[in-house]
Scaffold this motif. Sequence first.
Motif, PDB file in Angstrom:
ATOM      1  N   ARG A  40      11.686  10.550  -5.105  1.00 33.72           N
ATOM      2  CA  ARG A  40      12.222  12.337  -3.914  1.00 33.72           C
ATOM      3  C   ARG A  40      11.214  11.717  -2.872  1.00 33.72           C
ATOM      4  N   ILE A  41      10.000  11.272  -3.244  1.00 37.91           N
ATOM      5  CA  ILE A  41       9.372  10.571  -1.854  1.00 37.91           C
ATOM      6  C   ILE A  41      10.794  10.197  -0.380  1.00 37.91           C
ATOM      7  N   HIS A  42      11.115   9.416  -1.504  1.00 40.79           N
ATOM      8  CA  HIS A  42      11.682   8.622  -0.231  1.00 40.79           C
ATOM      9  C   HIS A  42      13.152   9.044   0.485  1.00 40.79           C
ATOM     10  N   GLU A  43      13.498  10.369  -0.624  1.00 34.78           N
ATOM     11  CA  GLU A  43      14.413  10.918  -0.406  1.00 34.78           C
ATOM     12  C   GLU A  43      14.284  11.728   0.927  1.00 34.78           C
ATOM     13  N   GLN A  44      13.070  12.365   1.050  1.00 35.05           N
ATOM     14  CA  GLN A  44      12.264  13.052   1.673  1.00 35.05           C
ATOM     15  C   GLN A  44      11.654  12.767   3.071  1.00 35.05           C
ATOM     16  N   THR A  45      11.015  11.871   2.821  1.00 37.14           N
ATOM     17  CA  THR A  45      10.576  10.867   3.594  1.00 37.14           C
ATOM     18  C   THR A  45      10.979   9.608   4.628  1.00 37.14           C
ATOM     19  N   GLY A  46      12.137   8.933   3.904  1.00 37.96           N
ATOM     20  CA  GLY A  46      12.529   7.799   4.378  1.00 37.96           C
ATOM     21  C   GLY A  46      11.651   6.978   3.871  1.00 37.96           C
ATOM     22  N   VAL A  47      10.625   6.448   2.621  1.00 39.05           N
ATOM     23  CA  VAL A  47       9.779   5.586   3.123  1.00 39.05           C
ATOM     24  C   VAL A  47      10.770   5.240   1.586  1.00 39.05           C
ATOM     25  N   HIS A  48      10.675   3.868   2.367  1.00 39.91           N
ATOM     26  CA  HIS A  48      10.658   2.863   0.588  1.00 39.91           C
ATOM     27  C   HIS A  48       9.772   2.472  -0.411  1.00 39.91           C
ATOM     28  N   PRO A  49       9.990   3.396  -1.876  1.00 40.54           N
ATOM     29  CA  PRO A  49       8.978   2.887  -2.737  1.00 40.54           C
ATOM     30  C   PRO A  49       8.090   1.939  -2.503  1.00 40.54           C
ATOM     31  N   LYS A  50       8.784   0.456  -2.723  1.00 43.36           N
ATOM     32  CA  LYS A  50       8.064  -0.961  -1.980  1.00 43.36           C
ATOM     33  C   LYS A  50       6.891  -1.069  -0.702  1.00 43.36           C
ATOM     34  N   ASN A  51       7.589  -0.621  -0.122  1.00 46.07           N
ATOM     35  CA  ASN A  51       6.665  -0.221   1.153  1.00 46.07           C
ATOM     36  C   ASN A  51       5.844   0.979   1.163  1.00 46.07           C
ATOM     37  N   LEU A  52       5.864   2.261   0.590  1.00 49.35           N
ATOM     38  CA  LEU A  52       5.282   2.728   0.124  1.00 49.35           C
ATOM     39  C   LEU A  52       3.926   2.401  -0.446  1.00 49.35           C
ATOM     40  N   ARG A  53       4.078   1.483  -1.887  1.00 46.42           N
ATOM     41  CA  ARG A  53       2.815   0.900  -2.911  1.00 46.42           C
ATOM     42  C   ARG A  53       2.586   0.399  -1.473  1.00 46.42           C
ATOM     43  N   ILE A  56      -0.469   2.522   0.540  1.00 41.59           N
ATOM     44  CA  ILE A  56      -1.181   3.218  -0.392  1.00 41.59           C
ATOM     45  C   ILE A  56      -1.944   2.312  -0.217  1.00 41.59           C
ATOM     46  N   HIS A  57      -1.854   0.713  -0.822  1.00 43.60           N
ATOM     47  CA  HIS A  57      -2.830  -0.315  -1.080  1.00 43.60           C
ATOM     48  C   HIS A  57      -3.061  -0.584   0.213  1.00 43.60           C
ATOM     49  N   ARG A  58      -3.237  -0.110   1.798  1.00 40.53           N
ATOM     50  CA  ARG A  58      -3.933  -0.164   3.089  1.00 40.53           C
ATOM     51  C   ARG A  58      -4.205   0.822   3.374  1.00 40.53           C
ATOM     52  N   CYS A  59      -4.291   2.017   2.616  1.00 37.08           N
ATOM     53  CA  CYS A  59      -5.187   2.872   3.120  1.00 37.08           C
ATOM     54  C   CYS A  59      -6.038   2.844   1.911  1.00 37.08           C
ATOM     55  N   ILE A  60      -6.430   2.759   1.490  1.00 40.15           N
ATOM     56  CA  ILE A  60      -7.589   2.367  -0.031  1.00 40.15           C
ATOM     57  C   ILE A  60      -8.913   1.155   0.359  1.00 40.15           C
ATOM     58  N   LEU A  61      -8.144   0.205   1.172  1.00 38.25           N
ATOM     59  CA  LEU A  61      -9.314  -0.651   1.443  1.00 38.25           C
ATOM     60  C   LEU A  61     -10.367  -0.238   2.399  1.00 38.25           C
ATOM     61  N   ILE A  62     -11.272  -0.675   2.283  1.00 40.43           N
ATOM     62  CA  ILE A  62     -12.514  -0.631   3.094  1.00 40.43           C
ATOM     63  C   ILE A  62     -13.181  -1.379   4.383  1.00 40.43           C
ATOM     64  N   SER A  63     -12.883  -0.632   5.605  1.00 39.76           N
ATOM     65  CA  SER A  63     -13.240  -0.387   6.663  1.00 39.76           C
ATOM     66  C   SER A  63     -14.735  -1.376   7.377  1.00 39.76           C
ATOM     67  N   ASP A  64     -14.907  -1.497   8.517  1.00 42.32           N
ATOM     68  CA  ASP A  64     -15.991  -2.366   8.720  1.00 42.32           C
ATOM     69  C   ASP A  64     -16.927  -1.061   8.710  1.00 42.32           C
ATOM     70  N   ASP A  65     -16.565   0.165   8.828  1.00 39.66           N
ATOM     71  CA  ASP A  65     -17.534   0.802   9.202  1.00 39.66           C
ATOM     72  C   ASP A  65     -17.569   1.536   7.249  1.00 39.66           C
ATOM     73  N   GLY A  66     -17.410   0.983   6.011  1.00 41.19           N
ATOM     74  CA  GLY A  66     -17.513   1.110   5.050  1.00 41.19           C
ATOM     75  C   GLY A  66     -17.740   2.340   4.374  1.00 41.19           C
ATOM     76  N   LEU A  67     -15.995   3.082   5.129  1.00 50.36           N
ATOM     77  CA  LEU A  67     -15.449   4.038   4.721  1.00 50.36           C
ATOM     78  C   LEU A  67     -13.755   3.566   4.515  1.00 50.36           C
ATOM     79  N   VAL A  68     -13.493   4.213   4.121  1.00 53.33           N
ATOM     80  CA  VAL A  68     -11.984   4.078   3.117  1.00 53.33           C
ATOM     81  C   VAL A  68     -11.262   3.356   4.787  1.00 53.33           C
TER      82      VAL A  68
END
Length: 644
Positions: A40-53, A56-68
């Motif tokens: 359903r997410i793919h249908e609404q946004t055009g983002v493929h499930p493989k790309n979405l994963r 999400i992995h990029r979003c939860i990485l920790i940056s140099d400032d100590g935040l995600v």
Amino acid sequence: MNPELWPVVDELLLSEEERNVYVNRKNAVVLYFKGIGLKRIHEQTGVHPKNLRRLIHRCILISDDGLVWGFRALIPQKKVKPYQLNLSSKKKNPSRKTGEFKLLLETYPPLQDLIKDLFLGNHRRSLEPAMKPHHIHKKFIDTCRTLGIPLHQYPFNTDHLGFKALQRYVTKLSFMYFGKNRTRYGQDAITKAKHTGEGEQNHPSTLHPYQKVQFDAHRIDGFFIIEVMTPEGDLIPIVLDRFWILTLIDVATRVVLGYAISLNKEYSAVDVMHCFRNTVIPHEKVTVSIEGLKYNQTGGFPSEVYPSSTAWAVWDMIYFDNAKSHLANLVQDRLKHLIGCDINLGPVALPMRRGIIERFFKILEETGFHRLPNTTGSNPDDPRRTDPEKNAVKYKMSFDHLKQLIDILISDYNGKPHGGIYHQTPLELLGKRLNAGLLPRQLEEELRKEVLFMQVTKTATIRGSLKSGKKPYIQFQGVEYRSDKLGQSAHLLNKELILHVNVDDLRTIRTFLPDGSEFDYLAAAGKWSITPHSLQIRKAINSLVRQRLIYLTTWDDPIFVYTEYLRINATKGKRGAANTVTQVKESTRKRTTINEPEGQTEALERVEERNAALERAREHTKKEQTDREYTEYKDLMKLYKTKL
């Protein structure tokens, strides 16, 4: 994971194409965390499930400032991981050396330690205080050869032997170790880096007058003179060494609350307490003797303009540095037990922590002392500095003139518009805050005694002897203290008394028994009780007596003898002697003490009567001795004439 807590992105800063990609990615991630299916997410946004994963992995990485990384990781072409060279990758371009330097340091840790130590000056790898990158590169290449790195490998297979990469690395080190490299940037930069730009001090929002005050001292940029009489009876001008002005300023309104002048080479804890005392006690204008000099009608001090609200007013928090005089027991004790304020001790030699008062000092110099012919200017090369000592003598710019000038300059400053408070005058803003009900604390009635500001607590053993008949007394700073009550208290021999010493006037000492009950006021023996003198003066006199530079008899006033000694040294040009002469005169000048304790007044009156009686007895004894000597002389002459 809750995306609502992630760092966000200002979408308006992205190009239209980037914004469309980012919004689709963001919507896809938000829907995923709401539990919506991948199809359903793919249908609404055009983002493929493989790309979405992957996103999400990029979003939860920790940056140099100590935040995600959060939504920041969804920006197109945003790098969230440092580049890592993969030698086994088929995509590797042999002509590019990207990542080779980092891989070299990971392969050979001694190289990384060497560069870091040489750049930061650690572990005494070199005696050079701040090694430059090309010198570090020389050591780096020598070490690479020592480690046996082949010539066909990095860094030997590059045109500049990895110099550019090393330059970038040491620049990164300077950022990583910001505020820690004293050898490269100096102690002043390190101190500023450690102690500025953080904390509440950098986010002021003080509205309440007297809630926060700043204290500091400034050496006056000018020379002044005093007139000293020579042994031959001539008055000559002596130039004073530069001295200090100590000031207390209100953070909320920028109004100067009070000040003091210190003639010492380095101002002391007593000078600090003089400033606090002058601030709390209602201010009185000085008598102006300089022709044409007068107070501005819009100026004044808070206790003069708003006496009902600010007379005897005290502050809640004081900011000053860790100078020794600020850490003295006298200052700490009086601030805690008399003023009742908190203390914020900032670092020494860091004026930006007390920027308000530093700006005031600059205004004071630029509008006042730097305009005088006796100014030393802001530095030795200042063009305004034109033989200031000679001009001070030429124009007879005396210490008394300085006192008048300072009082008027500060009074006028309080009545002039100030840019930091929207071009209102400090007194005007103070009045608005007081009318709004923001009233400062005022010292309790029972504490409104001038002597309490200069009081320290000591202990002393009661001495005396039943066997020899010596009445009880105590000794403080080389002088005996007595009273009629103490003389009749032989049962207290060898017991301790608690002393409340006014370090500004040692003629009397207030004493208490160990259980806290008041005992009596004791007076200094002999001529020590005649002239007011401070603890500093007493110590100086005792030191000169021990060195046998001055001599005291029972009939000598020690302060007079000391002043004469200083006067002679001042006429001889001894450095600092003129300042000390002036300081003694200021200290011994009899003035009306505000709310002087009744017991102290009575003790001084008894001492004056006793000294007057002793003086009469001395004159009588002297007259009898003179008469006796004259009679003996007449008898001798008569006998001599008879023999002839």
